[in-house]
Structure formats: C-alpha cells, structure tokens
Design a protein around this motif. Structure first.
Motif, PDB file in Angstrom:
ATOM      1  N   MET A  60       0.829  -1.324   0.101  1.00 21.40           N
ATOM      2  CA  MET A  60      -0.028  -0.070   0.115  1.00 21.40           C
ATOM      3  C   MET A  60       0.943   1.281  -0.039  1.00 21.40           C
ATOM      4  N   ALA A  61       1.935   1.263   0.677  1.00 18.98           N
ATOM      5  CA  ALA A  61       2.862   2.313   0.881  1.00 18.98           C
ATOM      6  C   ALA A  61       3.546   2.587  -0.653  1.00 18.98           C
ATOM      7  N   LEU A  62       3.797   1.595  -1.440  1.00 18.08           N
ATOM      8  CA  LEU A  62       4.422   1.968  -2.679  1.00 18.08           C
ATOM      9  C   LEU A  62       3.327   2.237  -3.332  1.00 18.08           C
ATOM     10  N   ALA A  63       2.221   1.889  -3.383  1.00 19.41           N
ATOM     11  CA  ALA A  63       1.183   2.204  -4.365  1.00 19.41           C
ATOM     12  C   ALA A  63       0.635   3.878  -4.007  1.00 19.41           C
ATOM     13  N   GLY A  64       0.847   4.120  -2.784  1.00 22.81           N
ATOM     14  CA  GLY A  64       0.742   5.767  -2.612  1.00 22.81           C
ATOM     15  C   GLY A  64       1.988   6.627  -2.950  1.00 22.81           C
ATOM     16  N   LEU A  65       3.235   5.750  -2.877  1.00 22.53           N
ATOM     17  CA  LEU A  65       4.223   6.476  -3.503  1.00 22.53           C
ATOM     18  C   LEU A  65       4.429   6.537  -4.989  1.00 22.53           C
ATOM     19  N   LEU A  66       3.961   5.647  -5.499  1.00 22.77           N
ATOM     20  CA  LEU A  66       4.436   5.538  -6.947  1.00 22.77           C
ATOM     21  C   LEU A  66       2.748   5.009  -7.661  1.00 22.77           C
ATOM     22  N   PRO A  67       1.971   6.122  -7.536  1.00 20.08           N
ATOM     23  CA  PRO A  67       0.606   5.905  -8.144  1.00 20.08           C
ATOM     24  C   PRO A  67       0.692   5.595  -9.640  1.00 20.08           C
ATOM     25  N   GLN A  68       1.664   6.036 -10.344  1.00 16.70           N
ATOM     26  CA  GLN A  68       1.683   5.923 -11.885  1.00 16.70           C
ATOM     27  C   GLN A  68       2.321   4.418 -12.298  1.00 16.70           C
ATOM     28  N   GLY A  69       2.852   3.836 -11.172  1.00 18.27           N
ATOM     29  CA  GLY A  69       3.494   2.560 -11.528  1.00 18.27           C
ATOM     30  C   GLY A  69       2.672   1.266 -11.017  1.00 18.27           C
ATOM     31  N   ILE A  70       1.801   1.468  -9.830  1.00 17.45           N
ATOM     32  CA  ILE A  70       0.800   0.194  -9.319  1.00 17.45           C
ATOM     33  C   ILE A  70      -0.203   0.795  -8.805  1.00 17.45           C
ATOM     34  N   TYR A  71      -1.548  -0.078  -8.952  1.00 18.62           N
ATOM     35  CA  TYR A  71      -2.577   0.317  -8.705  1.00 18.62           C
ATOM     36  C   TYR A  71      -3.030  -0.637  -7.590  1.00 18.62           C
ATOM     37  N   VAL A  72      -3.461  -0.352  -6.519  1.00 18.24           N
ATOM     38  CA  VAL A  72      -4.170  -1.096  -5.617  1.00 18.24           C
ATOM     39  C   VAL A  72      -5.658  -0.601  -5.180  1.00 18.24           C
ATOM     40  N   LYS A  73      -6.608  -1.431  -5.273  1.00 19.24           N
ATOM     41  CA  LYS A  73      -8.037  -0.932  -5.280  1.00 19.24           C
ATOM     42  C   LYS A  73      -8.340  -0.381  -3.783  1.00 19.24           C
ATOM     43  N   SER A  74      -8.009  -1.333  -2.829  1.00 20.99           N
ATOM     44  CA  SER A  74      -8.261  -1.257  -1.467  1.00 20.99           C
ATOM     45  C   SER A  74      -7.152  -1.819  -0.426  1.00 20.99           C
ATOM     46  N   VAL A  75      -7.377  -1.851   0.961  1.00 20.04           N
ATOM     47  CA  VAL A  75      -6.601  -2.413   1.748  1.00 20.04           C
ATOM     48  C   VAL A  75      -6.787  -3.716   1.950  1.00 20.04           C
ATOM     49  N   TRP A  76      -8.055  -4.427   1.548  1.00 17.51           N
ATOM     50  CA  TRP A  76      -8.303  -5.637   1.511  1.00 17.51           C
ATOM     51  C   TRP A  76      -7.685  -6.360   0.381  1.00 17.51           C
ATOM     52  N   THR A  77      -7.686  -5.693  -0.913  1.00 13.55           N
ATOM     53  CA  THR A  77      -6.975  -6.167  -2.048  1.00 13.55           C
ATOM     54  C   THR A  77      -5.541  -6.295  -1.771  1.00 13.55           C
ATOM     55  N   ALA A  78      -4.732  -5.234  -1.004  1.00  8.88           N
ATOM     56  CA  ALA A  78      -3.278  -5.320  -0.747  1.00  8.88           C
ATOM     57  C   ALA A  78      -3.118  -6.346   0.557  1.00  8.88           C
ATOM     58  N   LEU A  79      -3.864  -6.636   1.382  1.00 10.50           N
ATOM     59  CA  LEU A  79      -3.887  -7.943   2.069  1.00 10.50           C
ATOM     60  C   LEU A  79      -3.858  -9.263   1.450  1.00 10.50           C
ATOM     61  N   LEU A  80      -4.803  -9.368   0.535  1.00  7.90           N
ATOM     62  CA  LEU A  80      -5.065 -10.546  -0.252  1.00  7.90           C
ATOM     63  C   LEU A  80      -3.764 -10.845  -1.232  1.00  7.90           C
ATOM     64  N   ALA A  81      -3.074  -9.646  -1.745  1.00  5.98           N
ATOM     65  CA  ALA A  81      -1.991  -9.659  -2.728  1.00  5.98           C
ATOM     66  C   ALA A  81      -0.791 -10.151  -1.541  1.00  5.98           C
ATOM     67  N   SER A  82      -0.848  -9.496  -0.521  1.00  7.70           N
ATOM     68  CA  SER A  82       0.262  -9.967   0.130  1.00  7.70           C
ATOM     69  C   SER A  82       0.402 -11.383   0.595  1.00  7.70           C
ATOM     70  N   LEU A  83      -0.764 -11.874   0.910  1.00  6.52           N
ATOM     71  CA  LEU A  83      -0.867 -13.328   1.237  1.00  6.52           C
ATOM     72  C   LEU A  83      -0.507 -14.107   0.073  1.00  6.52           C
ATOM     73  N   LEU A  84      -1.018 -13.714  -1.038  1.00  3.78           N
ATOM     74  CA  LEU A  84      -0.601 -14.488  -2.082  1.00  3.78           C
ATOM     75  C   LEU A  84       0.813 -14.356  -2.645  1.00  3.78           C
ATOM     76  N   LEU A  85       1.441 -13.010  -2.459  1.00  8.66           N
ATOM     77  CA  LEU A  85       2.691 -12.954  -2.588  1.00  8.66           C
ATOM     78  C   LEU A  85       3.706 -13.829  -1.728  1.00  8.66           C
TER      79      LEU A  85
END
Length: 101
Positions: free
Chosen positions: A1-26
């Motif tokens: 989420m922090a990188l999505a906030g710092l680099l919005p032109q490079g990565i898109y994360v819809k919500s915190v729940w999506t970020a949690l799901l992505a981190s679990l899958l990663l």
C-alpha cells in the motif's frame, strides 16, 4: 500500500483488503514458486552477478498481480522491476535493523 501511494503511476491497488490478499498470495508464491524460478534462472543470475534475481522477484510480483486481477496491477513490467528493487532494499534495511538487536 505504501508503494502504491508513493508510486501511483506504477502500481494500482484498489483497497486495503486487496493489498492484504495480494500480500498473502505473494507470500505463498514466494514460498512455492520463487525457489523453482531461482533454480531455473541460476545460470543467468550467476552471469549477471545476482542482478537477475530482481527480475525473478518482479516476475513473482507480476504473477501475483495477474492472479489478483484488475484490483491490483502494475502499469508495466518495468514498474514491477522497480518495485521489486525497492522492496528488496526496504527488506534489507529492516532485516539489518532487526538483526542488530
């Protein structure tokens, strides 16, 4: 989420729940798929003095984004590579800080 906030032109994360799901899958992909990819990429990693490891990390990030779908994606493989490098540097700093104590 922090990188999505710092680099919005490079990565898109819809919500915190999506970020949690992505981190679990990663985390799961890092445990299961990344070692296989590192073994297959070993000749290139040795040839590039370890720098190809960032490409393997970016590939795992890209695979994570493709599995999550449109709620989490990168705007190109170059962005995934840059974010992979930033994540590695942050991980190195945090690990070295935690190992001191």
């Amino acid at each position: 989420m922090a990188l999505a906030g710092l680099l919005p032109q490079g990565i898109y994360v819809k919500s915190v729940w999506t970020a949690l799901l992505a981190s679990l899958l990663l985390g799961c992909l890092n445990a299961l798929i990344r070692p296989i990819l590192q073994l297959l990429a070993l000749p290139l990693t040795l040839l590039t003095f370890g720098l190809f490891g960032f490409v393997v990390n970016a590939a795992v990030l890209w695979l994570t984004a493709s599995m999550i779908g449109s709620d989490f994606h990168f705007y190109g493989f170059g962005w995934a590579l840059l974010i992979s490098i930033i994540m590695s540097i942050v991980n190195l700093i945090i690990s070295s800080f935690l190992n001191r104590e």
